[in-house]
Motif scaffolding. Sequence first.
Motif, mmCIF file in Angstrom:
data_model
loop_
_atom_site.group_PDB
_atom_site.id
_atom_site.type_symbol
_atom_site.label_atom_id
_atom_site.label_comp_id
_atom_site.label_asym_id
_atom_site.label_seq_id
_atom_site.Cartn_x
_atom_site.Cartn_y
_atom_site.Cartn_z
ATOM 1 N N ALA A 114 0.788 -0.947 0.265
ATOM 2 C CA ALA A 114 0.157 0.016 0.285
ATOM 3 C C ALA A 114 0.928 0.951 -0.068
ATOM 4 O O ALA A 114 0.944 2.372 -0.757
ATOM 5 C CB ALA A 114 -1.170 -0.166 0.925
ATOM 6 N N ALA A 115 2.230 1.206 0.837
ATOM 7 C CA ALA A 115 2.865 2.223 0.862
ATOM 8 C C ALA A 115 3.506 2.545 -0.734
ATOM 9 O O ALA A 115 3.340 3.450 -0.954
ATOM 10 C CB ALA A 115 3.425 1.783 1.957
ATOM 11 N N VAL A 116 4.092 1.645 -0.948
ATOM 12 C CA VAL A 116 4.192 1.871 -3.059
ATOM 13 C C VAL A 116 3.477 2.157 -4.054
ATOM 14 O O VAL A 116 2.913 2.992 -4.533
ATOM 15 C CB VAL A 116 4.584 0.047 -2.892
ATOM 16 C CG1 VAL A 116 5.614 0.903 -4.575
ATOM 17 C CG2 VAL A 116 6.265 -0.416 -2.305
ATOM 18 N N SER A 117 1.926 1.026 -3.366
ATOM 19 C CA SER A 117 1.109 2.326 -4.064
ATOM 20 C C SER A 117 0.310 3.317 -3.821
ATOM 21 O O SER A 117 0.483 3.833 -5.258
ATOM 22 C CB SER A 117 -0.591 1.499 -4.353
ATOM 23 O OG SER A 117 -0.341 -0.197 -3.859
ATOM 24 N N ALA A 118 0.641 4.221 -2.859
ATOM 25 C CA ALA A 118 0.510 5.782 -2.680
ATOM 26 C C ALA A 118 0.970 6.109 -3.237
ATOM 27 O O ALA A 118 0.518 7.540 -3.891
ATOM 28 C CB ALA A 118 0.032 5.747 -1.479
ATOM 29 N N SER A 119 2.230 6.242 -3.348
ATOM 30 C CA SER A 119 3.542 6.987 -3.954
ATOM 31 C C SER A 119 4.866 6.027 -4.737
ATOM 32 O O SER A 119 5.292 5.399 -4.389
ATOM 33 C CB SER A 119 3.730 8.396 -3.166
ATOM 34 O OG SER A 119 5.419 8.715 -4.037
ATOM 35 N N ASP A 120 4.885 6.225 -5.449
ATOM 36 C CA ASP A 120 6.698 6.248 -6.116
ATOM 37 C C ASP A 120 7.378 6.357 -4.842
ATOM 38 O O ASP A 120 8.967 6.250 -5.357
ATOM 39 C CB ASP A 120 7.079 6.430 -7.705
ATOM 40 C CG ASP A 120 7.121 8.002 -7.700
ATOM 41 O OD1 ASP A 120 6.758 8.947 -6.436
ATOM 42 O OD2 ASP A 120 7.415 8.553 -9.080
ATOM 43 N N GLN A 121 7.450 7.094 -4.231
ATOM 44 C CA GLN A 121 8.269 7.531 -3.583
ATOM 45 C C GLN A 121 8.240 6.983 -1.999
ATOM 46 O O GLN A 121 8.575 7.096 -0.988
ATOM 47 C CB GLN A 121 8.262 8.977 -2.640
ATOM 48 C CG GLN A 121 8.798 9.706 -3.903
ATOM 49 C CD GLN A 121 10.696 9.980 -4.610
ATOM 50 O OE1 GLN A 121 10.853 9.578 -3.732
ATOM 51 N NE2 GLN A 121 9.964 10.263 -5.722
ATOM 52 N N GLY A 122 6.544 5.958 -1.901
ATOM 53 C CA GLY A 122 6.705 5.368 -0.977
ATOM 54 C C GLY A 122 7.878 4.035 -0.771
ATOM 55 O O GLY A 122 7.320 2.825 0.812
ATOM 56 N N ALA A 123 8.505 3.638 -1.000
ATOM 57 C CA ALA A 123 9.685 2.479 -0.878
ATOM 58 C C ALA A 123 9.965 2.916 0.086
ATOM 59 O O ALA A 123 10.945 1.698 0.714
ATOM 60 C CB ALA A 123 10.790 2.296 -2.201
ATOM 61 N N THR A 124 11.165 3.934 0.670
ATOM 62 C CA THR A 124 11.177 4.431 1.738
ATOM 63 C C THR A 124 10.182 3.869 3.137
ATOM 64 O O THR A 124 10.595 3.402 4.415
ATOM 65 C CB THR A 124 11.878 6.280 1.957
ATOM 66 O OG1 THR A 124 12.754 6.127 0.211
ATOM 67 C CG2 THR A 124 12.333 6.432 2.829
ATOM 68 N N LEU A 125 9.264 4.155 2.960
ATOM 69 C CA LEU A 125 8.051 4.208 3.584
ATOM 70 C C LEU A 125 7.744 2.382 4.369
ATOM 71 O O LEU A 125 7.763 2.144 5.777
ATOM 72 C CB LEU A 125 6.508 5.044 3.872
ATOM 73 C CG LEU A 125 5.855 4.809 4.533
ATOM 74 C CD1 LEU A 125 5.749 4.408 6.288
ATOM 75 C CD2 LEU A 125 4.242 5.205 4.709
#
Length: 587
Positions: A157-168
């Motif tokens: 879900a974190a990755v789907s929310a934003s392309d910067q979500g991998a850090t989260l």
Amino acid sequence: VVLSQQESTIPKSHRDVTDLRMTWSAAMMGWVAAEVGEEIALANSTAWDLHETCQIHHIASGFQCDYAREVLDCHSSTSVEYLEFAYCDLPNAQWAVYTFFSMWIAYLFLNLVLVLDSRVVPNINTIAKSVGMSDSLAGVTLLAFGNGAADVFSACAAVSASDQGATLAISGLIGGGLFVVTIVTGVLAVKFQPTVSVKRIGRDAGGYFFAIAAVGLIVYLFGSISLLHSGILLGLYVLYVLYVAFSERQDAVEARKMNKDKRGTLASQGNEMFEVDVEDSIAVASTEGMPLMGDGGSTSPIPTWECPHDGSWEMTYYRLRAVLLRTCEDDWEDKSNTTKAIVFVQAPLHALLLLTTPWMQFGDPMLTWDRNHHVLTTFFMCPFFTLIFVSDAFYASEVITLPPLLLACIIGAVLAFFVRMTTSVQDPPRFQWLFSLVGFVIALTWIYAISDEIVAVLRTSGIMMAISPALIGMTVLGIGNGMCDLVANYLMARAGYPSIAVAAIYAGPMFNLLVGLGLAGIAGNTKYEHALEVTSHLQLYIGMIFVLMTLLIGVIYSVNGRFVKSHGICFFTVYGLFLMITCALYA
């Protein structure tokens, strides 16, 4: 110029008035020019890029609502736009927004535990036993996925929310793993003082140690997660599963050989009583330290029925009401106020679970078989899947002339009719394990939906407070994901399997990290068509160091054969020190 030419012909008094008018006119022109310049500058300041990273705290308060609506990165991955709610609906009541977010996250986590405890674990136990899967293999595959489903789906879900979500995503997995290997281990050590095997602790802790090191090297050397990296992480977990299966097989062979040798030796001595004791000790040793699965399988009591069903819908209603109010074992009046409050809060989702998610009891399916109830779940599961995964479920398309929701209802009705006609009231069907499989998949879908909301709220909170994704993942999201493991492992230990719960502490987070980050990487690379960038934060590396340090401490303590209260206090201290350092760095 005209005034200067006629100055000599104008009386002095008139010239004074003319000078005053000219001065006033010049001042007015300057003020107008300043106002126009300010408006132009302000207009230029609101010309943001729709594809930029969401940084709403840098925008003037009067334009934050428009910014939240227009910038794509500010949008939520769910149907609820939390940032728009905060800056458009309650722009002057931030305290109310944070209060609502806190209560909403607590409610979501409470329901996450409900799904995990009442549907995921029981159905996994039935599936594993039905197909003859060993406890160890089921523990590192099915049940590990059940316990870690929240973490895995939170990463996706974190990755789907934003392309910067991998850090989260990485921060949440590392933070959750640290919470489990410190707080959960400490709770079990203080409460149960479990017996541990240094061989199995070393195996599982060593595997998790290697997984942390691999992820750390990928982040440090490449700064991104590509499809190749995702495949490597998934491959590492597959190798770990094969190694566990081989190791457990070797242990079983050695146990049988030892048992045979002892039988021969003790039979020659005529000491039959001692032979029985040796067999019991070998049996205990062969099951000690398995990742997650015990003889009972479930970490919570499954609703069962002692009296046979008479086939009426009235009896089905009373059964489901007893499950909803949890009065199968004791009356409502005998429950504490805390239990009543929890039942009341979980009632809406629990009612939906009863309508969409079946469960079966392995060994004696009559204890949970209710034909009317299973007909209902068969009908409602298709519309449920449609509402979760189809964005325009209520509207027809050019390809399908019927609305997807209506089509799902028709398919559900056909399947429900098939179940009704091919089963009887008293005898469960032969394909009873299929209900457990379907229930497991639907439960994971519920976990996906809940985890998606949790990530959206946490990400919104981080954007509003200008907190780095690494800090949010390492603390709030990590603790939230670890709470599911705490509940499941505590209930497993209370059921009489503390050593199994301890082994799950190391096998579970490794599954979450390798499989969760691997699947999230594949989903993100497929969606954005490029490698997922990972921002290197000091908090992220500090979290990894603390996890590695805690794993080494656990292996050292396992040499004694038991975790005691002093060990638990040490684990608590390590996590407290981590929080102090993290908060100090943020400050």
